[in-house]
Design an enzyme around this catalytic site. Structure first.
Site, PDB file in Angstrom:
ATOM      1  N   THR A 222       0.847  -1.199   0.000  1.00 32.48           N
ATOM      2  CA  THR A 222       0.000   0.000   0.000  1.00 32.48           C
ATOM      3  C   THR A 222       0.882   1.248   0.000  1.00 32.48           C
ATOM      4  OG1 THR A 222      -1.923   1.018   1.043  1.00 32.48           O
ATOM      5  CG2 THR A 222      -0.359  -0.047   2.532  1.00 32.48           C
TER       6      THR A 222
ATOM      7  N   LYS B 209       3.530   1.332  -4.001  1.00 28.65           N
ATOM      8  CA  LYS B 209       2.982   0.570  -5.131  1.00 28.65           C
ATOM      9  C   LYS B 209       3.840   0.697  -6.402  1.00 28.65           C
ATOM     10  CE  LYS B 209      -1.800   0.588  -3.567  1.00 28.65           C
ATOM     11  NZ  LYS B 209      -3.196   0.891  -3.864  1.00 28.65           N
TER      12      LYS B 209
ATOM     13  N   ASP C  53      -6.655  -3.696  -7.483  1.00 28.84           N
ATOM     14  CA  ASP C  53      -7.485  -2.534  -7.125  1.00 28.84           C
ATOM     15  C   ASP C  53      -8.642  -2.334  -8.107  1.00 28.84           C
ATOM     16  OD1 ASP C  53      -6.233  -1.723  -4.779  1.00 28.84           O
ATOM     17  OD2 ASP C  53      -4.820  -0.401  -5.811  1.00 28.84           O
TER      18      ASP C  53
ATOM     19  N   GLY D 137      -3.925  10.034 -10.089  1.00 34.08           N
ATOM     20  CA  GLY D 137      -2.840   9.462  -9.290  1.00 34.08           C
ATOM     21  C   GLY D 137      -2.841   7.947  -9.421  1.00 34.08           C
ATOM     22  N   GLY D 138      -2.187   7.282  -8.472  1.00 27.82           N
ATOM     23  CA  GLY D 138      -2.045   5.828  -8.523  1.00 27.82           C
ATOM     24  C   GLY D 138      -3.382   5.096  -8.545  1.00 27.82           C
TER      25      GLY D 138
ATOM     26  N   LYS E 134      -1.689  15.393 -16.335  1.00 28.48           N
ATOM     27  CA  LYS E 134      -1.654  13.971 -15.931  1.00 28.48           C
ATOM     28  C   LYS E 134      -2.848  13.223 -16.519  1.00 28.48           C
ATOM     29  CE  LYS E 134       0.160  14.571 -11.303  1.00 28.48           C
ATOM     30  NZ  LYS E 134      -0.119  14.082  -9.947  1.00 28.48           N
TER      31      LYS E 134
ATOM     32  N   MET F  87     -13.549   6.636  -3.409  1.00 32.22           N
ATOM     33  CA  MET F  87     -12.654   5.525  -3.023  1.00 32.22           C
ATOM     34  C   MET F  87     -12.256   5.581  -1.552  1.00 32.22           C
ATOM     35  SD  MET F  87     -10.046   4.751  -6.053  1.00 32.22           S
ATOM     36  CE  MET F  87     -10.547   4.605  -7.753  1.00 32.22           C
TER      37      MET F  87
END
Ligand code: NDP
Length: 281
Positions: free
Chosen positions: A69, A73, A109, A136-137, A163, A227
């Site tokens: 986590t 990652k 995920d 993001g991730g 991004k 999330m």
């Protein structure tokens, strides 16, 4: 006659920094009990500059695998000797399998999110207009699994627009989802657009920041999915105020764990009971 029961459990862990908040040990203990698997699963705090050393130590000690986590990652992605297709697509790894051929990196995920939306919330992604907020991730991890469900449209929006644009560019270059319309928009260009599923994959819930979304963003009967879990975020409050059905990320957390458990043990655990137990506190 030799017994088929093992004398010692198989060992697994979740590695992160920080890690004390992680619910993964409770979830995997429940899965193990439910499926009759003999295993132990613990939290491991790796130093910020000590992820690789931590993983190698676990491997040497005979652990079978680990979850990874924040913030490791991407390091896990670099470390794996072999990547599953979904880990490759995500550019990040949340599940490690220690195999005789080396470390296999997987990412569960996205499968967890899709399963929560489709199986638990009973909402089909196919044919829906989906807005993914964040780049993001977490957003990267769920992008391909969402596209694989054939939404009518996927829009990515992010505070740093570049991004989001580069996520769209990568999808276009790969060419796997030509039948889905995939675009990136700045927040201010979302006015006038409506979505059936709006997914908050930003970390704004951690800082109680609001997102500059137009109040008309939710189509009738839309799902607003954050999330984040554990408390109501400003995004959830906003979604309630504007008539959406609201879900937090606890289901995704439990479902990504179930997927990792399945990868390790070959058995799919039941997720409803542990989800209810965590919600009940
Ligand atoms: P990252 O740090 O990789 O990305 C953070 C994202 O949030 C970026 O898109 C960033 O935008 C955006 N952001 C941060 N602050 C703001 C702000 N004030 N306004 C607008 N956008 C903002 O985090 P992750 O992607 O790893 O995680 C995101 C969230 O998802 C976390 O809350 C995490 O807990 C949750 N999560 C939940 C999981 C589950 O199982 N339920 C699994 C994985 C993650 P920018 O690019 O402009 O910086």
């Amino acid at each position: 006659m030799s017994s088929t029961l093992p004398n010692t459990p198989d060992y697994y862990a979740v590695i992160g920094h920080p890690i004390e908040h992680s619910k993964s040990p409770i979830i995997h203990a429940a899965f193990a009990k439910d499926t009759g698997q003999y295993l132990q699963y613990e939290r491991i705090l790796a130093p910020l500059d000590g992820f690789v050393h931590t993983v190698k130590t676990l491997q040497q000690q005979g652990y079978k695998g680990a979850n990874v986590t924040v913030p490791f990652k991407f390091e896990a992605f670099q470390l794996a000797h072999h990547l599953t297709e979904r880990a490759h697509d995500a550019g990040a790894v949340n599940t490690l399998i220690f195999s005789p051929e080396g470390i296999v990196g997987d990412n569960t995920d996205g499968a967890g999110l899709v399963r929560d939306i489709e199986q638990n919330l009973h909402i089909k992604i196919s044919g829906k207009r989906v807005l993914l907020i964040g780049a993001g991730g977490a957003a990267e991890g769920v992008l391909h699994p969402i596209l694989a469900q054939s939404p009518a449209l996927l829009v990515i929006t992010n505070r740093t627009l570049d991004k989001a644009l580069s996520m769209v560019k990568k999808v276009e270059e790969q060419g796997d989802y030509r039948y889905v319309s995939v675009n990136a928009y700045a927040f201010e260009d979302l006015s006038g657009q409506q979505f059936d599923i709006v997914i908050n994959a930003t970390s704004t819930g951690l800082t109680d920041s609001t997102l500059p979304l137009p109040s008309t963003i939710f189509a009738p009967n839309a799902l607003a999915y954050d999330m984040m879990y554990g408390r109501e975020t400003p995004f959830m409050t906003f979604a309630y105020q504007h008539g959406a059905q609201v879900a937090d990320g606890l289901g995704m957390l439990v479902e990504q764990a179930a997927e990792a458990f399945f990868v390790w043990r070959g058995i799919r655990p039941v997720t409803q009971v542990i989800m209810q137990q965590i919600r009940a506190g």
